[in-house]
Design a protein around this motif. Structure first.
Motif, PDB file in Angstrom:
ATOM      1  N   MET A 227      37.024  -9.652  66.228  1.00 39.99           N
ATOM      2  CA  MET A 227      38.319  -9.340  66.823  1.00 39.99           C
ATOM      3  C   MET A 227      39.101  -8.303  66.029  1.00 39.99           C
ATOM      4  O   MET A 227      39.889  -7.547  66.594  1.00 39.99           O
ATOM      5  CB  MET A 227      39.145 -10.618  66.975  1.00 39.99           C
ATOM      6  CG  MET A 227      38.563 -11.620  67.962  1.00 39.99           C
ATOM      7  SD  MET A 227      38.624 -11.045  69.666  1.00 39.99           S
ATOM      8  CE  MET A 227      40.361 -11.212  70.018  1.00 39.99           C
ATOM      9  N   ILE A 228      38.893  -8.258  64.716  1.00 37.83           N
ATOM     10  CA  ILE A 228      39.627  -7.291  63.886  1.00 37.83           C
ATOM     11  C   ILE A 228      38.786  -6.057  63.573  1.00 37.83           C
ATOM     12  O   ILE A 228      39.227  -5.191  62.810  1.00 37.83           O
ATOM     13  CB  ILE A 228      40.087  -7.929  62.556  1.00 37.83           C
ATOM     14  CG1 ILE A 228      38.887  -8.279  61.673  1.00 37.83           C
ATOM     15  CG2 ILE A 228      40.959  -9.144  62.799  1.00 37.83           C
ATOM     16  CD1 ILE A 228      39.263  -8.721  60.279  1.00 37.83           C
ATOM     17  N   SER A 229      37.604  -5.942  64.174  1.00 43.37           N
ATOM     18  CA  SER A 229      36.728  -4.801  63.887  1.00 43.37           C
ATOM     19  C   SER A 229      37.374  -3.448  64.205  1.00 43.37           C
ATOM     20  O   SER A 229      37.143  -2.476  63.471  1.00 43.37           O
ATOM     21  CB  SER A 229      35.396  -4.958  64.636  1.00 43.37           C
ATOM     22  OG  SER A 229      35.608  -5.089  66.028  1.00 43.37           O
ATOM     23  N   PRO A 230      38.197  -3.304  65.272  1.00 50.40           N
ATOM     24  CA  PRO A 230      38.871  -2.004  65.465  1.00 50.40           C
ATOM     25  C   PRO A 230      39.789  -1.648  64.310  1.00 50.40           C
ATOM     26  O   PRO A 230      39.916  -0.474  63.946  1.00 50.40           O
ATOM     27  CB  PRO A 230      39.668  -2.214  66.763  1.00 50.40           C
ATOM     28  CG  PRO A 230      38.953  -3.303  67.488  1.00 50.40           C
ATOM     29  CD  PRO A 230      38.454  -4.213  66.410  1.00 50.40           C
ATOM     30  N   PHE A 231      40.417  -2.668  63.702  1.00 53.15           N
ATOM     31  CA  PHE A 231      41.306  -2.409  62.575  1.00 53.15           C
ATOM     32  C   PHE A 231      40.511  -2.086  61.316  1.00 53.15           C
ATOM     33  O   PHE A 231      41.018  -1.395  60.428  1.00 53.15           O
ATOM     34  CB  PHE A 231      42.210  -3.621  62.335  1.00 53.15           C
ATOM     35  CG  PHE A 231      43.288  -3.779  63.359  1.00 53.15           C
ATOM     36  CD1 PHE A 231      44.555  -3.270  63.135  1.00 53.15           C
ATOM     37  CD2 PHE A 231      43.028  -4.427  64.555  1.00 53.15           C
ATOM     38  CE1 PHE A 231      45.549  -3.414  64.085  1.00 53.15           C
ATOM     39  CE2 PHE A 231      44.023  -4.572  65.519  1.00 53.15           C
ATOM     40  CZ  PHE A 231      45.278  -4.055  65.285  1.00 53.15           C
ATOM     41  N   ILE A 232      39.300  -2.580  61.225  1.00 48.65           N
ATOM     42  CA  ILE A 232      38.436  -2.208  60.103  1.00 48.65           C
ATOM     43  C   ILE A 232      38.145  -0.717  60.153  1.00 48.65           C
ATOM     44  O   ILE A 232      38.160  -0.025  59.122  1.00 48.65           O
ATOM     45  CB  ILE A 232      37.129  -3.019  60.122  1.00 48.65           C
ATOM     46  CG1 ILE A 232      37.418  -4.501  59.865  1.00 48.65           C
ATOM     47  CG2 ILE A 232      36.136  -2.489  59.092  1.00 48.65           C
ATOM     48  CD1 ILE A 232      36.192  -5.390  59.943  1.00 48.65           C
ATOM     49  N   LEU A 233      37.900  -0.207  61.346  1.00 49.29           N
ATOM     50  CA  LEU A 233      37.677   1.233  61.511  1.00 49.29           C
ATOM     51  C   LEU A 233      38.924   2.020  61.119  1.00 49.29           C
ATOM     52  O   LEU A 233      38.841   3.015  60.385  1.00 49.29           O
ATOM     53  CB  LEU A 233      37.292   1.530  62.961  1.00 49.29           C
ATOM     54  CG  LEU A 233      37.158   3.013  63.343  1.00 49.29           C
ATOM     55  CD1 LEU A 233      36.091   3.690  62.490  1.00 49.29           C
ATOM     56  CD2 LEU A 233      36.838   3.150  64.821  1.00 49.29           C
ATOM     57  N   VAL A 234      40.092   1.571  61.580  1.00 51.33           N
ATOM     58  CA  VAL A 234      41.342   2.279  61.292  1.00 51.33           C
ATOM     59  C   VAL A 234      41.626   2.280  59.789  1.00 51.33           C
ATOM     60  O   VAL A 234      41.958   3.321  59.206  1.00 51.33           O
ATOM     61  CB  VAL A 234      42.511   1.636  62.056  1.00 51.33           C
ATOM     62  CG1 VAL A 234      43.839   2.239  61.614  1.00 51.33           C
ATOM     63  CG2 VAL A 234      42.331   1.827  63.556  1.00 51.33           C
ATOM     64  N   THR A 235      41.514   1.119  59.150  1.00 58.98           N
ATOM     65  CA  THR A 235      41.806   1.026  57.718  1.00 58.98           C
ATOM     66  C   THR A 235      40.795   1.818  56.883  1.00 58.98           C
ATOM     67  O   THR A 235      41.163   2.387  55.858  1.00 58.98           O
ATOM     68  CB  THR A 235      41.818  -0.436  57.257  1.00 58.98           C
ATOM     69  OG1 THR A 235      40.574  -1.069  57.629  1.00 58.98           O
ATOM     70  CG2 THR A 235      42.957  -1.206  57.895  1.00 58.98           C
ATOM     71  N   THR A 236      39.558   1.860  57.326  1.00 60.64           N
ATOM     72  CA  THR A 236      38.547   2.627  56.592  1.00 60.64           C
ATOM     73  C   THR A 236      38.854   4.117  56.645  1.00 60.64           C
ATOM     74  O   THR A 236      38.814   4.809  55.616  1.00 60.64           O
ATOM     75  CB  THR A 236      37.141   2.369  57.168  1.00 60.64           C
ATOM     76  OG1 THR A 236      36.844   0.965  57.097  1.00 60.64           O
ATOM     77  CG2 THR A 236      36.090   3.136  56.392  1.00 60.64           C
ATOM     78  N   VAL A 237      39.168   4.627  57.834  1.00 69.23           N
ATOM     79  CA  VAL A 237      39.504   6.048  57.974  1.00 69.23           C
ATOM     80  C   VAL A 237      40.769   6.374  57.179  1.00 69.23           C
ATOM     81  O   VAL A 237      40.838   7.397  56.474  1.00 69.23           O
ATOM     82  CB  VAL A 237      39.686   6.412  59.459  1.00 69.23           C
ATOM     83  CG1 VAL A 237      40.235   7.833  59.603  1.00 69.23           C
ATOM     84  CG2 VAL A 237      38.363   6.284  60.205  1.00 69.23           C
ATOM     85  N   TYR A 238      41.775   5.496  57.273  1.00 68.18           N
ATOM     86  CA  TYR A 238      43.013   5.722  56.518  1.00 68.18           C
ATOM     87  C   TYR A 238      42.737   5.738  55.015  1.00 68.18           C
ATOM     88  O   TYR A 238      43.262   6.590  54.286  1.00 68.18           O
ATOM     89  CB  TYR A 238      44.023   4.623  56.849  1.00 68.18           C
ATOM     90  CG  TYR A 238      45.300   4.707  56.038  1.00 68.18           C
ATOM     91  CD1 TYR A 238      46.359   5.503  56.458  1.00 68.18           C
ATOM     92  CD2 TYR A 238      45.445   4.007  54.841  1.00 68.18           C
ATOM     93  CE1 TYR A 238      47.531   5.596  55.716  1.00 68.18           C
ATOM     94  CE2 TYR A 238      46.602   4.088  54.093  1.00 68.18           C
ATOM     95  CZ  TYR A 238      47.640   4.883  54.529  1.00 68.18           C
ATOM     96  OH  TYR A 238      48.789   4.979  53.788  1.00 68.18           O
ATOM     97  N   ALA A 280      33.834  15.805  57.797  1.00 68.69           N
ATOM     98  CA  ALA A 280      32.448  15.370  57.981  1.00 68.69           C
ATOM     99  C   ALA A 280      32.276  13.904  57.594  1.00 68.69           C
ATOM    100  O   ALA A 280      31.618  13.132  58.310  1.00 68.69           O
ATOM    101  CB  ALA A 280      31.512  16.253  57.151  1.00 68.69           C
ATOM    102  N   VAL A 281      32.864  13.504  56.473  1.00 66.35           N
ATOM    103  CA  VAL A 281      32.759  12.110  56.029  1.00 66.35           C
ATOM    104  C   VAL A 281      33.414  11.180  57.043  1.00 66.35           C
ATOM    105  O   VAL A 281      32.856  10.124  57.404  1.00 66.35           O
ATOM    106  CB  VAL A 281      33.411  11.935  54.642  1.00 66.35           C
ATOM    107  CG1 VAL A 281      33.510  10.460  54.267  1.00 66.35           C
ATOM    108  CG2 VAL A 281      32.610  12.689  53.584  1.00 66.35           C
ATOM    109  N   ILE A 282      34.601  11.555  57.525  1.00 73.52           N
ATOM    110  CA  ILE A 282      35.294  10.730  58.522  1.00 73.52           C
ATOM    111  C   ILE A 282      34.465  10.630  59.800  1.00 73.52           C
ATOM    112  O   ILE A 282      34.347   9.552  60.409  1.00 73.52           O
ATOM    113  CB  ILE A 282      36.686  11.315  58.830  1.00 73.52           C
ATOM    114  CG1 ILE A 282      37.595  11.172  57.611  1.00 73.52           C
ATOM    115  CG2 ILE A 282      37.317  10.616  60.030  1.00 73.52           C
ATOM    116  CD1 ILE A 282      38.937  11.834  57.768  1.00 73.52           C
ATOM    117  N   GLY A 283      33.863  11.739  60.226  1.00 74.85           N
ATOM    118  CA  GLY A 283      33.040  11.721  61.426  1.00 74.85           C
ATOM    119  C   GLY A 283      31.831  10.811  61.285  1.00 74.85           C
ATOM    120  O   GLY A 283      31.510  10.033  62.197  1.00 74.85           O
TER     121      GLY A 283
END
Length: 298
Positions: A227-238, A280-283
């Protein structure tokens, strides 16, 4: 016919209202980012001379790129060093933020105070503050203040070396330990994001899993984590962006030094390549994590 014309007019008004709403951002993006970015790209292919009449540029092709990365190998080393620091820092920040957010989401006395403490890095703009605190601690340590050794691992280094650990492994591990104080201060935004994600999970999912006999551990991996996996993506990119642009990053230090010495061709070349590396890293990270992100279908 009249209804169609009226509907079309309403849609046009909404479109114009939306455009006017984003217009200040669009002007700021063009004036403060796009135009300076394009000028920086032109600087990478130019020789810049500053005289009494202002700045003059002469086209030199790829000479700045060769000089920056072939004649000065220190720049390549700094980029790889920055990339290596990002890998372990982001991993620790994301895991630590999730761990703290799970604890703060529990019901216990003093929960509001605990949340306020972990939100301090956001409130007081931790970048400059952490720099002052860190170097004040190091200064006290050099003066022999034992209290300042709280955030250092000198004793741990001796114990691990005496135990026969590889010196490279000791240096890597103790580097992480020494950076925990700073990494915790960098986790404020991530903790709040994870806390918001945890509070958005419907309670009936946990009730249903409890009735079915699921343990807390199973509920975490089967309910909380997806359920929090979308936020894992957001926090990782941030975290990636925050780590790459941190003022203590070796590449950022080199860029500030070049700007102070007015080496505009070199700083533009290094900055553009560094910018492309970050993209590139973010992508790559986004492509990898997005495959395992779970979205609720409404």
């Amino acid at each position: 016919m009249r209804f169609t014309r009226w509907a079309s007019t309403i849609e046009q008004k909404r479109a114009w209202a939306g455009f006017i709403f984003i217009l200040p951002w669009l002007i700021g993006f063009i004036y403060f980012f796009l135009l300076p970015f394009m000028k920086s790209v032109l600087f990478t292919f130019s020789n810049i001379q500053i005289g009494t009449e202002g700045m003059t540029t002469t086209f030199v092709g790829l000479r700045n790129y060769r000089a920056t990365f072939l004649e000065d190998p220190d720049n390549v080393r700094l980029i790889f060093s920055s990339l290596g620091d990002m890998l372990y820092q982001v991993s620790i920040i994301v895991i630590l933020s999730l761990f703290i957010a799970v604890i703060l989401n529990q019901k216990f006395r003093g929960r509001l105070l605990a949340r306020a403490i972990f939100a301090l890095p956001i409130i007081i703009s931790s970048g400059v503050i952490i720099y002052l605190l860190k170097y004040d601690v190091l200064a006290q340590s050099l003066q022999g203040n034992k209290a300042a050794d709280l955030f250092q691992s000198s004793e741990l280094v001796q114990v691990m070396i005496q135990s026969g650990f590889n010196p490279k492994l000791v240096a890597y591990f103790t580097g992480i330990v020494n950076g925990i104080y700073e990494l915790v201060w960098k986790s404020g935004v991530q903790i709040l994001l994870f806390l918001a994600a945890l509070q958005s999970i419907p309670g009936y999912l946990y009730e249903a899993s409890s009735i079915e006999g699921a343990t807390k551990w199973e509920s975490f991996w089967k309910i909380t984590f997806p359920m929090i996996s979308p936020f894992i993506l957001v926090t990782t990119v941030y975290s990636i962006i925050d780590t790459f642009t941190d003022f203590e990053n070796p590449v950022m230090k080199k860029i500030f030094s070049l700007v102070s010495n007015m080496h505009y061709e070199t700083v533009s070349t290094l900055g553009i390549v560094y910018f492309l590396l970050v993209l590139a890293v973010i992508g790559i990270v986004t492509a990898i994590i997005s495959r395992n992100v779970f979205y609720i279908e409404k």
